[in-house]
Design a protein around this motif. Sequence first.
Motif, short mmCIF file in Angstrom:
data_model
loop_
_atom_site.label_atom_id
_atom_site.label_comp_id
_atom_site.label_asym_id
_atom_site.label_seq_id
_atom_site.Cartn_x
_atom_site.Cartn_y
_atom_site.Cartn_z
N GLY A 199 0.90 -1.20 0.02
CA GLY A 199 -0.01 -0.10 0.07
C GLY A 199 0.97 1.24 0.07
N SER A 200 0.41 2.42 0.44
CA SER A 200 1.13 3.72 0.21
C SER A 200 2.32 3.36 1.16
CB SER A 200 0.29 4.80 0.93
OG SER A 200 -0.74 5.05 -0.06
N SER A 201 2.38 2.89 2.30
CA SER A 201 3.51 2.77 3.31
C SER A 201 4.53 1.88 2.47
CB SER A 201 2.94 2.17 4.76
OG SER A 201 1.94 2.99 5.33
N GLY A 202 4.14 0.97 2.05
CA GLY A 202 5.39 0.01 1.46
C GLY A 202 5.64 0.66 0.32
N ILE A 203 4.88 1.31 -0.52
CA ILE A 203 5.77 1.94 -2.03
C ILE A 203 6.26 3.11 -1.68
CG2 ILE A 203 4.47 3.26 -3.72
CD1 ILE A 203 2.50 1.04 -4.15
N GLN A 204 6.07 3.84 -0.28
CA GLN A 204 6.98 5.00 -0.20
C GLN A 204 8.33 4.34 0.40
OE1 GLN A 204 4.63 7.54 2.52
NE2 GLN A 204 4.11 8.98 0.91
N SER A 205 8.30 3.34 1.45
CA SER A 205 9.45 3.13 1.89
C SER A 205 10.44 2.07 1.11
CB SER A 205 9.08 2.28 3.17
OG SER A 205 8.27 1.13 3.04
N ILE A 206 9.69 1.20 0.22
CA ILE A 206 10.53 0.14 -0.43
C ILE A 206 11.65 0.79 -1.24
CG2 ILE A 206 10.33 -1.30 -2.55
CD1 ILE A 206 7.52 -2.29 -1.29
N PRO A 207 11.74 2.14 -2.15
CA PRO A 207 12.64 2.41 -2.88
C PRO A 207 13.84 2.70 -1.89
CG PRO A 207 10.67 3.42 -3.83
CD PRO A 207 10.61 2.59 -2.37
N LEU A 208 13.59 3.31 -0.84
CA LEU A 208 14.74 3.82 0.29
C LEU A 208 15.14 2.64 0.74
CD1 LEU A 208 12.88 7.02 1.32
CD2 LEU A 208 14.80 6.92 -0.06
N ILE A 209 14.47 1.75 1.30
CA ILE A 209 15.27 0.59 2.00
C ILE A 209 16.11 -0.27 0.72
CG2 ILE A 209 14.69 -1.66 3.06
CD1 ILE A 209 11.99 -0.43 4.24
N ALA A 210 15.59 -0.20 -0.40
CA ALA A 210 16.45 -1.15 -1.46
C ALA A 210 17.77 -0.16 -1.57
CB ALA A 210 15.57 -1.02 -2.76
N GLU A 211 17.67 0.93 -1.37
CA GLU A 211 19.12 1.62 -1.60
C GLU A 211 20.03 1.22 -0.50
OE1 GLU A 211 18.49 5.90 -1.89
OE2 GLU A 211 17.31 5.72 -3.46
N GLN A 212 19.54 0.63 0.66
CA GLN A 212 20.31 0.43 1.83
C GLN A 212 20.84 -1.07 1.99
OE1 GLN A 212 19.23 2.20 5.51
NE2 GLN A 212 18.24 3.66 4.38
N ALA A 213 19.72 -1.85 1.76
CA ALA A 213 19.68 -3.27 2.23
C ALA A 213 20.64 -4.09 1.08
CB ALA A 213 18.32 -3.76 2.00
N VAL A 214 21.37 -4.92 1.59
CA VAL A 214 22.02 -5.72 0.86
C VAL A 214 21.01 -6.56 -0.21
CG1 VAL A 214 22.01 -7.95 2.35
CG2 VAL A 214 23.73 -7.58 0.36
N HIS A 215 19.95 -6.80 0.30
CA HIS A 215 18.80 -7.53 -0.47
C HIS A 215 17.38 -7.31 -0.09
CE1 HIS A 215 17.56 -9.96 -4.08
NE2 HIS A 215 16.56 -10.13 -3.44
N LEU A 216 16.46 -6.68 -0.96
CA LEU A 216 15.20 -6.51 -0.15
C LEU A 216 14.27 -7.47 -1.15
CD1 LEU A 216 12.89 -4.90 1.04
CD2 LEU A 216 12.97 -3.36 -1.06
N THR A 217 13.18 -8.11 -0.31
CA THR A 217 12.36 -8.97 -0.92
C THR A 217 10.96 -8.37 -0.63
OG1 THR A 217 13.74 -10.85 -0.22
CG2 THR A 217 11.44 -11.45 -1.08
N VAL A 218 10.25 -8.19 -1.57
CA VAL A 218 8.97 -7.55 -1.53
C VAL A 218 7.74 -8.68 -1.63
CG1 VAL A 218 7.45 -5.51 -2.22
CG2 VAL A 218 9.64 -5.24 -2.36
N PHE A 219 7.02 -8.60 -0.57
CA PHE A 219 5.88 -9.68 -0.39
C PHE A 219 4.83 -8.88 -0.93
CE2 PHE A 219 9.07 -11.60 1.97
CZ PHE A 219 9.19 -12.98 1.45
N GLN A 220 4.02 -9.08 -2.01
CA GLN A 220 2.93 -8.42 -2.55
C GLN A 220 1.69 -9.08 -2.75
OE1 GLN A 220 2.73 -5.88 -6.43
NE2 GLN A 220 1.97 -7.89 -7.00
N ARG A 221 0.63 -8.98 -2.13
CA ARG A 221 -0.55 -9.57 -2.06
C ARG A 221 -1.44 -8.96 -3.20
NH1 ARG A 221 -3.95 -10.86 3.25
NH2 ARG A 221 -4.57 -8.77 2.96
N THR A 222 -1.61 -8.28 -3.19
CA THR A 222 -2.26 -7.22 -4.34
C THR A 222 -1.48 -6.03 -4.74
OG1 THR A 222 -4.22 -7.55 -2.93
CG2 THR A 222 -4.67 -6.21 -4.88
N PRO A 223 -1.25 -6.12 -6.15
CA PRO A 223 -0.57 -4.88 -6.84
C PRO A 223 -1.60 -3.54 -6.61
CG PRO A 223 -1.55 -6.34 -8.42
CD PRO A 223 -1.63 -6.85 -7.19
N ASN A 224 -0.92 -2.36 -6.48
CA ASN A 224 -1.43 -1.06 -6.35
C ASN A 224 -1.20 -0.28 -7.42
OD1 ASN A 224 -3.38 0.52 -5.07
ND2 ASN A 224 -2.28 0.29 -3.22
N PHE A 225 -1.99 0.76 -7.91
CA PHE A 225 -1.63 1.75 -8.69
C PHE A 225 -0.89 2.77 -8.00
CE2 PHE A 225 -5.48 -0.11 -10.68
CZ PHE A 225 -5.23 -0.13 -11.98
#
Length: 897
Positions: A199-225
């Motif tokens: 949702g909005s919280s995940g979509i806002q945080s994912i790009p920034l976490i990806a820049e730092q983490a060695v690996h980021l796995t996103v678990f998506q149940r429903t895609p959002n626009f």
Amino acid sequence: MSDAMVAAPASDAQSGGTQRVDVAVVGAGFAGLYLLHHLRKAGFTVVALEEGNDVGGTWHWNRYPGARCDIQTIDYSYSFDPELERAWTWSEKYATQPEILRYLGFVADRYELRRDIRFGTKVKTATWDEATLRWVLTTDSGASVSCRYYIMATGCLSAPKPPEIDGVKEFKGEVYFTGRWPHQEVKFAGKRVAVIGTGSSGIQSIPLIAEQAVHLTVFQRTPNFALPAHNGPVPADRKTLLDNDRAGYREQARWSLAGVPYPQQTTVSWQLNDAERRERFEQAWAIGDLVYILSQLWADQGSDVDGNALVAELIREKIRAIVKDPDTAAALSPHDHPFGAKRPCLDTNYYATYNRPNVTLVNLRQEPIKAITASGVTTDKRSFDLDVIVFATGFDAMTGAMIAVHPITGRAGKALSSVWADGPQTYLGLTVAGFPNLFMITGPGSPSVLSNMTVSIEQHVDWVVDRLIAMREAGFTTIEATETAQAGWARHMADCSMLTLHRLANTWYTGANVPGKALGVMPYTGGVGPYRSICNEVVSRGMLGFKLTGPNVAGQCNDGEIVRLQPDVRLVLNMMADMKLPPIETLGAQGARYFINEFNKARPAGRPVGEVVDSTLPGNDGLLPYRLYRPATPGPHPIVVYFHGGGWVLGDQQSDDPFCRDLCRRTGMIFVSIGYRHAPEHRFPAAAEDGYAATRWIGEHAAELGGMSGYVLVGGWSAGANLAAVTCQLTRDRGGPHIAGQLLVCPVTDCAFDRPSYNDNGTAYFLTRGLMYWFWDLYCSPADRTDPRVSPLRGKLGGLPPAFVVTCEFDPLRDEGIAYADALAKAGVPVEQLQARGHFHSSFTMVDVVRTGASGRAKMAEALRRFAGMPKQAEQSDEVTHRDWGVSPPQFNAAAK
Ligand code: NAP
């Protein structure tokens, strides 16, 4: 005097372990702070109780990386004090969470609000005390509170929802929730991180976490626009608009649909070609504004599934263009809900993040999570070893903070949680019957989350505080919504839910994100401006729907429902009232025709059909023009001979064009709209005889017109329905053609003007009593009026074709329509009636304006198809139900119907 200079009275001192105040407010976010300020300024003693250790509300708790507002910050600000507005400058188009928090701290300091806020204090129970007529609040720290009024400013998204995944406690790594983010910095560098939720919280945080983490796995149940925010400085065009006329800009926002000053679109998608639509879309994509792209493309984007699908596909195209791996792009592309029915997100580099080598998307629709283990997450296909799990799994929205956080017990010991067990019931989203002196700011049933929250918060706070001031002046000490008013509001909410597509998605708007929660569209979908006008109307009509009592004054209860009209009918009538038009009958026949033609130019064009042909046919005394609408499907089709409305004086094929197109599409039948002769040039029985002549000619030439031979159907609206009814009597008596069925929409059936609807609805609903008298006078002399060719109710009714008779609650012609249907039935004619609640005379012909008329038109079409022996037609795009999207219908609003 500056607002900041107002001396605020301190809250009553604590005594005996209880703090006594006039008003207790829960929450110190945007709503709580403004309440505190406004109430103190009005001379009330107030305490605000806040669980957090500082002001900020949602912005205090949601401090995850990337957290920002998604309404442009110049709009997402208080507007109650021009000096405050001048004193603060936002640094970005979309401010970050720390900047918004600084702003709220600045506001708290400026008005010295902190001294009346008890931080770190959670309300444990709230109980209405019948003896003292006060609320008693117990808290987890410090004194309990006794207050006359209890106001929940708890926010719509403040109760995080449990992740509902087994094994969270087993996980040995770090666990974070976006909705309860720690105050100290969270370091992701060198770690294997998972984010669950997009949702909005995940979509806002994912790009920034990806820049730092060695690996980021996103678990998506429903895609959002998600749409690019294009963040940066405050856009010059919006800033100039605001700076040039700050007061005007804010006022426009208050009366807009979403609380941001954008105009209402009138161009519908089918009036634009592909290139024009794409151009509008690209412009919106480049602007980076949620409200803009949700409202400014074309008028039907938020209300019609077909109009909406065009936007959705353009966004999916963007996703495919950004995300390099086609499988990932497909998994990120939403297909299960209309664009906007679920809250879309504003992002910065969200989709591009999936092109990074250190990011993996796991599609939980293909491999659901089985459990969280000590080392990570296991799906039913594989295991992921992790160091950190971030839950961005959302909130128990709208009601969670009120019923889950603490029990609220109202009159007769009733708990709010049990009263709301089947879904929230409120009056105006502000109050609840059985809970005197309790107010909610942006509660369920108000525009709240479907609007710019600051605009809605200010409207609620102003309304509530103004009421408390007025009550104090009048000597009232309790206020409570009535059951009638609350039930009426539920009905109005259900009506409004048909205006948008929110009902078609499983979201937190409908409660579907929380297992077991009652389903129904919780926010008010009728728009901010209309809602504001309703709240004002409640006051101007003597606090309609509220019971008021006081120790030394007589109680007052002006019971009733505030909105009985369909929401879009109310808008149309208000708009006409604002135009202050002269009565049509004063314009003369030519003037009235000119006016109606001009008026109709402003409405959306009718929808495309297979073919439209203008031609002529022989009438009773010369050629008559007609317009034929042919379905896009292969013929031959049954033919409906159609007569337009207009009191035998006005109207033509063009005036009823959208209605004919709509019925042509819904029925799959040819509609032939007849240009019969008008009064006063051609008085009775010219129109009636033209109707008969045209029907006979069409019956004889059906095959040449591409129609089915052997029968026709007839239909009409208003005076046109009168002609349709008369035609059925004449064809029966004059030897054909065979009419298989008649559709009579708001028919004129009789020359008597003494039925109750002529009085009840005689002046306020566009078709007035005076206008009807004028029509009758122009068309028919008093001596002729009992002739069945103008008063079909007075004719012989046996042996007529089956009828579908539509009447509208707020129509002067309602009762004569019902009388005709009843008389037909009595004469043995098969009749179905549609008595349309909340509608007015023009509801069904104002296609794509009065959208709540769609289901009625669908019923008309089904009736015509039944008359012609045709099977049920597939649903049109404006009557799509939940089941078409595979989601359950709303339950608690449906109960109100
Ligand atoms: P949300 O929109 O409800 O998103 C929650 C996400 O978690 C969804 O993708 C949901 O999937 C997923 N989820 C929930 N339970 C799950 C489970 N058990 N297993 C797997 N996935 C699960 O919550 P949110 O992102 O916190 O946003 C809520 C609202 O807050 C937003 O819509 C917005 O109004 C507001 N908000 C605004 C901003 C802003 O930009 N100003 C930022 C954050 C939030 P499903 O869709 O399948 O349920």
